[in-house]
Motif scaffolding. Structure first.
Motif, PDB file in Angstrom:
ATOM      1  N   THR A  65       0.837  -1.201   0.000  1.00  7.79           N
ATOM      2  CA  THR A  65       0.000   0.000   0.000  1.00  7.79           C
ATOM      3  C   THR A  65       0.871   1.250   0.000  1.00  7.79           C
ATOM      4  O   THR A  65       2.078   1.199   0.241  1.00  7.79           O
ATOM      5  CB  THR A  65      -0.922   0.039   1.230  1.00  7.79           C
ATOM      6  OG1 THR A  65      -0.120   0.263   2.396  1.00  7.79           O
ATOM      7  CG2 THR A  65      -1.676  -1.272   1.372  1.00  7.79           C
ATOM      8  N   GLU A  66       0.237   2.382  -0.242  1.00  7.20           N
ATOM      9  CA  GLU A  66       0.964   3.650  -0.274  1.00  7.20           C
ATOM     10  C   GLU A  66       1.456   4.062   1.106  1.00  7.20           C
ATOM     11  O   GLU A  66       2.315   4.928   1.231  1.00  7.20           O
ATOM     12  CB  GLU A  66       0.057   4.741  -0.851  1.00  7.20           C
ATOM     13  CG  GLU A  66      -0.354   4.481  -2.294  1.00  7.20           C
ATOM     14  CD  GLU A  66      -1.280   5.553  -2.825  1.00  7.20           C
ATOM     15  OE1 GLU A  66      -1.380   6.625  -2.192  1.00  7.20           O
ATOM     16  OE2 GLU A  66      -1.916   5.325  -3.865  1.00  7.20           O
ATOM     17  N   GLY A  67       0.879   3.442   2.126  1.00  7.19           N
ATOM     18  CA  GLY A  67       1.367   3.731   3.472  1.00  7.19           C
ATOM     19  C   GLY A  67       0.525   4.759   4.204  1.00  7.19           C
ATOM     20  O   GLY A  67      -0.284   5.475   3.623  1.00  7.19           O
ATOM     21  N   TYR A  68       0.741   4.821   5.491  1.00  8.06           N
ATOM     22  CA  TYR A  68      -0.007   5.694   6.375  1.00  8.06           C
ATOM     23  C   TYR A  68       1.001   6.514   7.152  1.00  8.06           C
ATOM     24  O   TYR A  68       1.811   5.969   7.908  1.00  8.06           O
ATOM     25  CB  TYR A  68      -0.847   4.814   7.306  1.00  8.06           C
ATOM     26  CG  TYR A  68      -1.860   5.548   8.134  1.00  8.06           C
ATOM     27  CD1 TYR A  68      -3.080   5.920   7.591  1.00  8.06           C
ATOM     28  CD2 TYR A  68      -1.598   5.859   9.459  1.00  8.06           C
ATOM     29  CE1 TYR A  68      -4.016   6.575   8.344  1.00  8.06           C
ATOM     30  CE2 TYR A  68      -2.533   6.518  10.228  1.00  8.06           C
ATOM     31  CZ  TYR A  68      -3.734   6.874   9.665  1.00  8.06           C
ATOM     32  OH  TYR A  68      -4.667   7.535  10.420  1.00  8.06           O
ATOM     33  N   PHE A  69       1.016   7.825   6.925  1.00 12.65           N
ATOM     34  CA  PHE A  69       2.026   8.712   7.516  1.00 12.65           C
ATOM     35  C   PHE A  69       3.438   8.233   7.186  1.00 12.65           C
ATOM     36  O   PHE A  69       4.354   8.321   7.999  1.00 12.65           O
ATOM     37  CB  PHE A  69       1.857   8.804   9.042  1.00 12.65           C
ATOM     38  CG  PHE A  69       0.521   9.329   9.472  1.00 12.65           C
ATOM     39  CD1 PHE A  69      -0.133  10.296   8.741  1.00 12.65           C
ATOM     40  CD2 PHE A  69      -0.088   8.835  10.610  1.00 12.65           C
ATOM     41  CE1 PHE A  69      -1.363  10.769   9.137  1.00 12.65           C
ATOM     42  CE2 PHE A  69      -1.325   9.310  11.015  1.00 12.65           C
ATOM     43  CZ  PHE A  69      -1.964  10.282  10.267  1.00 12.65           C
ATOM     44  N   GLY A  70       3.613   7.668   5.977  1.00  8.63           N
ATOM     45  CA  GLY A  70       4.923   7.206   5.556  1.00  8.63           C
ATOM     46  C   GLY A  70       5.244   5.785   5.929  1.00  8.63           C
ATOM     47  O   GLY A  70       6.309   5.274   5.558  1.00  8.63           O
ATOM     48  N   PHE A  71       4.341   5.090   6.648  1.00 17.66           N
ATOM     49  CA  PHE A  71       4.569   3.704   7.035  1.00 17.66           C
ATOM     50  C   PHE A  71       3.827   2.789   6.061  1.00 17.66           C
ATOM     51  O   PHE A  71       2.602   2.702   6.079  1.00 17.66           O
ATOM     52  CB  PHE A  71       4.082   3.456   8.468  1.00 17.66           C
ATOM     53  CG  PHE A  71       4.844   4.226   9.497  1.00 17.66           C
ATOM     54  CD1 PHE A  71       5.998   3.693  10.062  1.00 17.66           C
ATOM     55  CD2 PHE A  71       4.432   5.490   9.892  1.00 17.66           C
ATOM     56  CE1 PHE A  71       6.712   4.406  11.016  1.00 17.66           C
ATOM     57  CE2 PHE A  71       5.151   6.201  10.845  1.00 17.66           C
ATOM     58  CZ  PHE A  71       6.296   5.659  11.405  1.00 17.66           C
ATOM     59  N   THR A  72       4.585   2.138   5.185  1.00 18.94           N
ATOM     60  CA  THR A  72       3.949   1.266   4.207  1.00 18.94           C
ATOM     61  C   THR A  72       3.438  -0.007   4.885  1.00 18.94           C
ATOM     62  O   THR A  72       3.896  -0.387   5.962  1.00 18.94           O
ATOM     63  CB  THR A  72       4.944   0.870   3.099  1.00 18.94           C
ATOM     64  OG1 THR A  72       6.059   0.204   3.700  1.00 18.94           O
ATOM     65  CG2 THR A  72       5.420   2.095   2.344  1.00 18.94           C
ATOM     66  N   SER A  73       2.480  -0.629   4.251  1.00 18.11           N
ATOM     67  CA  SER A  73       1.927  -1.879   4.777  1.00 18.11           C
ATOM     68  C   SER A  73       1.548  -2.777   3.609  1.00 18.11           C
ATOM     69  O   SER A  73       1.538  -2.345   2.452  1.00 18.11           O
ATOM     70  CB  SER A  73       0.701  -1.602   5.652  1.00 18.11           C
ATOM     71  OG  SER A  73      -0.318  -0.963   4.904  1.00 18.11           O
ATOM     72  N   GLU A  74       1.264  -4.022   3.920  1.00 22.96           N
ATOM     73  CA  GLU A  74       0.832  -4.973   2.910  1.00 22.96           C
ATOM     74  C   GLU A  74      -0.633  -5.292   3.119  1.00 22.96           C
ATOM     75  O   GLU A  74      -1.004  -5.862   4.145  1.00 22.96           O
ATOM     76  CB  GLU A  74       1.656  -6.278   2.985  1.00 22.96           C
ATOM     77  CG  GLU A  74       2.986  -6.195   2.290  1.00 22.96           C
ATOM     78  CD  GLU A  74       3.625  -7.570   2.158  1.00 22.96           C
ATOM     79  OE1 GLU A  74       3.205  -8.495   2.889  1.00 22.96           O
ATOM     80  OE2 GLU A  74       4.533  -7.712   1.329  1.00 22.96           O
ATOM     81  N   ALA A  75      -1.463  -4.913   2.173  1.00 19.74           N
ATOM     82  CA  ALA A  75      -2.882  -5.270   2.243  1.00 19.74           C
ATOM     83  C   ALA A  75      -3.028  -6.750   1.917  1.00 19.74           C
ATOM     84  O   ALA A  75      -2.496  -7.230   0.924  1.00 19.74           O
ATOM     85  CB  ALA A  75      -3.680  -4.430   1.244  1.00 19.74           C
ATOM     86  N   HIS A  76      -3.767  -7.470   2.754  1.00 17.24           N
ATOM     87  CA  HIS A  76      -4.036  -8.881   2.522  1.00 17.24           C
ATOM     88  C   HIS A  76      -5.445  -9.023   1.947  1.00 17.24           C
ATOM     89  O   HIS A  76      -6.402  -8.451   2.485  1.00 17.24           O
ATOM     90  CB  HIS A  76      -3.930  -9.667   3.829  1.00 17.24           C
ATOM     91  CG  HIS A  76      -2.549  -9.704   4.388  1.00 17.24           C
ATOM     92  ND1 HIS A  76      -2.209 -10.406   5.528  1.00 17.24           N
ATOM     93  CD2 HIS A  76      -1.397  -9.108   3.971  1.00 17.24           C
ATOM     94  CE1 HIS A  76      -0.932 -10.254   5.774  1.00 17.24           C
ATOM     95  NE2 HIS A  76      -0.411  -9.463   4.849  1.00 17.24           N
ATOM     96  N   TYR A  77      -5.566  -9.799   0.900  1.00 15.72           N
ATOM     97  CA  TYR A  77      -6.865  -9.969   0.247  1.00 15.72           C
ATOM     98  C   TYR A  77      -6.903 -11.321  -0.452  1.00 15.72           C
ATOM     99  O   TYR A  77      -5.890 -12.049  -0.545  1.00 15.72           O
ATOM    100  CB  TYR A  77      -7.129  -8.837  -0.753  1.00 15.72           C
ATOM    101  CG  TYR A  77      -6.216  -8.880  -1.953  1.00 15.72           C
ATOM    102  CD1 TYR A  77      -6.609  -9.502  -3.142  1.00 15.72           C
ATOM    103  CD2 TYR A  77      -4.932  -8.318  -1.903  1.00 15.72           C
ATOM    104  CE1 TYR A  77      -5.762  -9.558  -4.234  1.00 15.72           C
ATOM    105  CE2 TYR A  77      -4.081  -8.375  -2.992  1.00 15.72           C
ATOM    106  CZ  TYR A  77      -4.499  -8.996  -4.150  1.00 15.72           C
ATOM    107  OH  TYR A  77      -3.659  -9.062  -5.233  1.00 15.72           O
ATOM    108  N   GLY A  78      -8.066 -11.681  -0.950  1.00 13.83           N
ATOM    109  CA  GLY A  78      -8.201 -12.920  -1.697  1.00 13.83           C
ATOM    110  C   GLY A  78      -9.568 -12.994  -2.338  1.00 13.83           C
ATOM    111  O   GLY A  78     -10.445 -12.150  -2.077  1.00 13.83           O
ATOM    112  N   TYR A  79      -9.760 -13.983  -3.189  1.00 13.00           N
ATOM    113  CA  TYR A  79     -11.012 -14.138  -3.920  1.00 13.00           C
ATOM    114  C   TYR A  79     -11.569 -15.543  -3.708  1.00 13.00           C
ATOM    115  O   TYR A  79     -10.845 -16.483  -3.401  1.00 13.00           O
ATOM    116  CB  TYR A  79     -10.799 -13.943  -5.423  1.00 13.00           C
ATOM    117  CG  TYR A  79     -10.200 -12.625  -5.833  1.00 13.00           C
ATOM    118  CD1 TYR A  79     -11.008 -11.521  -6.064  1.00 13.00           C
ATOM    119  CD2 TYR A  79      -8.825 -12.485  -6.011  1.00 13.00           C
ATOM    120  CE1 TYR A  79     -10.459 -10.305  -6.467  1.00 13.00           C
ATOM    121  CE2 TYR A  79      -8.265 -11.278  -6.404  1.00 13.00           C
ATOM    122  CZ  TYR A  79      -9.090 -10.195  -6.628  1.00 13.00           C
ATOM    123  OH  TYR A  79      -8.549  -8.998  -7.019  1.00 13.00           O
ATOM    124  N   SER A  80     -12.855 -15.672  -3.931  1.00 15.08           N
ATOM    125  CA  SER A  80     -13.487 -16.989  -4.038  1.00 15.08           C
ATOM    126  C   SER A  80     -14.556 -16.912  -5.122  1.00 15.08           C
ATOM    127  O   SER A  80     -14.855 -15.826  -5.636  1.00 15.08           O
ATOM    128  CB  SER A  80     -14.101 -17.418  -2.701  1.00 15.08           C
ATOM    129  OG  SER A  80     -15.260 -16.650  -2.411  1.00 15.08           O
TER     130      SER A  80
END
Length: 356
Positions: A65-80
């Motif tokens: 992700t673009e990050g929050y206040f400069g802290f990037t993160s990894e969005a977890h997702y999936g499909y069914s």
């Protein structure tokens, strides 16, 4: 006829769990005990995305992700269902551990990042969007998420407002005009835990209850609560909807309020109950006679208690919660290094259970 013992995953390692079950079943045969141990899907509130995607045998994907206040993160997702259903783990984007406590700025927080991820990951075939692990450090009532999807918000002077948690009380009107109509047509399911529903405003509101989550000082908490009250009064008046007093409106630090206010098809539901409703999980429970489960699977334990299913609880530490349907088995820490000890403990209780 053999008794069926269903055991939840113990070691966060599929091979290790399968080896444990295989050895236990071999021992049961050698002891001539008319019972069989089977694996049971992981089910608990701690990782609902893994719960459902493991059940459907679908992978969990990640997006930087673009990050929050400069802290990037990894969005977890999936499909069914051939990409027709998209699952999004909100906590992986805006959860408590994404931003260090000292760096949190609750008045500037927003849910925009959830909208950015959705815009990238909703497929043409997607019909349903399910939000899991709804932990969220931004008390902006989901309005930042809605702004990212195209809804515009305006102040009393007619100028557009950029949504942050500290500005939601300044909203005077809004417009759907620039939002693609597809966002109104999805089915939205917001999955919360047992204790997610609290008042939106007041002394016991999301602002006070989630002070540690958002990093707000006592003074900021009061300001956030006032902003929330102003915002919900504005939207209830304009939309002619009495949403504020619905307990489900507060789920996700108020994220459910925005969705309930602006979308047509929204359901807020307990995540374990939802899992039962849309899968054969309930049938699987009925077909099992007994359960072996770690003490920390609290949601699953409560579910089994409500259904009157007998459970052997592997009790680490001094946990005080014991349901009437449960028998405790004191065990050391449940890790791969303690497999043999855990197996002997389970074998001992089964010998007693079958009087051998």
């Amino acid at each position: 006829m053999s008794d069926i013992f269903a055991i939840s995953p113990l070691f966060n390692d599929v091979d290790l769990d399968q080896a444990f079950i295989s050895k236990m079943n071999q021992w049961l045969r050698e002891e001539k005990i008319a019972a069989k141990l089977i694996t049971f899907p992981y089910v608990d509130h701690n990782d609902p995305l893994r719960t459902v995607l493991d059940y459907y045998q679908e992978p969990i994907s990640t997006l930087q992700t673009e990050g929050y206040f400069g802290f990037t993160s990894e969005a977890h997702y999936g499909y069914s269902d051939a990409k027709r259903t998209l699952f999004l783990d909100v906590g992986s984007i805006l959860g408590e551990d994404i931003v260090p406590q000292l760096a949190k700025a609750p008045l500037m927080a927003s849910t925009h990042e959830i909208g950015r991820v959705l815009k990238k990951k909703v497929r043409p075939e997607t019909k349903k969007i399910i939000f899991t692990n709804i932990s969220n450090i931004a008390p902006d009532l989901g309005l930042g998420f809605l702004e990212e999807l195209g809804i515009e918000f305006f102040g009393q002077n007619g100028k557009k407002i950029k949504i942050t948690s500290g500005k939601i009380g300044q909203i005077y009107s809004f417009s759907y005009e620039k939002m693609p109509k597809k966002w109104l047509n999805y089915d939205y399911l917001i999955l919360g835990g047992e204790d997610n529903a609290v008042p939106l405003v007041g002394d016991d509101s999301i602002s006070y209850r989630n002070q540690k989550l958002t990093g707000a000082s006592p003074e900021i908490v009061k300001l956030l609560d006032r902003e929330t009250l102003k915002a919900v009064n504005t939207f209830e008046k304009i939309l002619d909807k009495r949403i504020m007093y619905k307990p489900e409106a507060s789920v996700g630090n108020g994220f459910a309020f925005g969705c309930l206010s602006f979308f047509r098809h929204v359901t807020v539901q307990n995540q374990v109950q939802a899992f039962i409703d849309w899968t054969d999980f309930g049938k699987d429970i009925e077909e099992s006679d007994y359960f072996i489960i770690p003490n920390y699977y609290l949601s699953f334990r409560e579910l089994l208690s409500n259904q009157g299913k007998k459970a052997f609880v592997l009790q680490e530490g001094n946990e005080k919660i014991v349901y009437p349907n449960e028998v405790e088995i004191p065990v050391p820490k449940i890790t791969g290094g303690n497999v043999d000890i855990l197996m002997r403990q389970v074998q001992s209780i089964l010998k007693i259970f079958y009087f051998r």
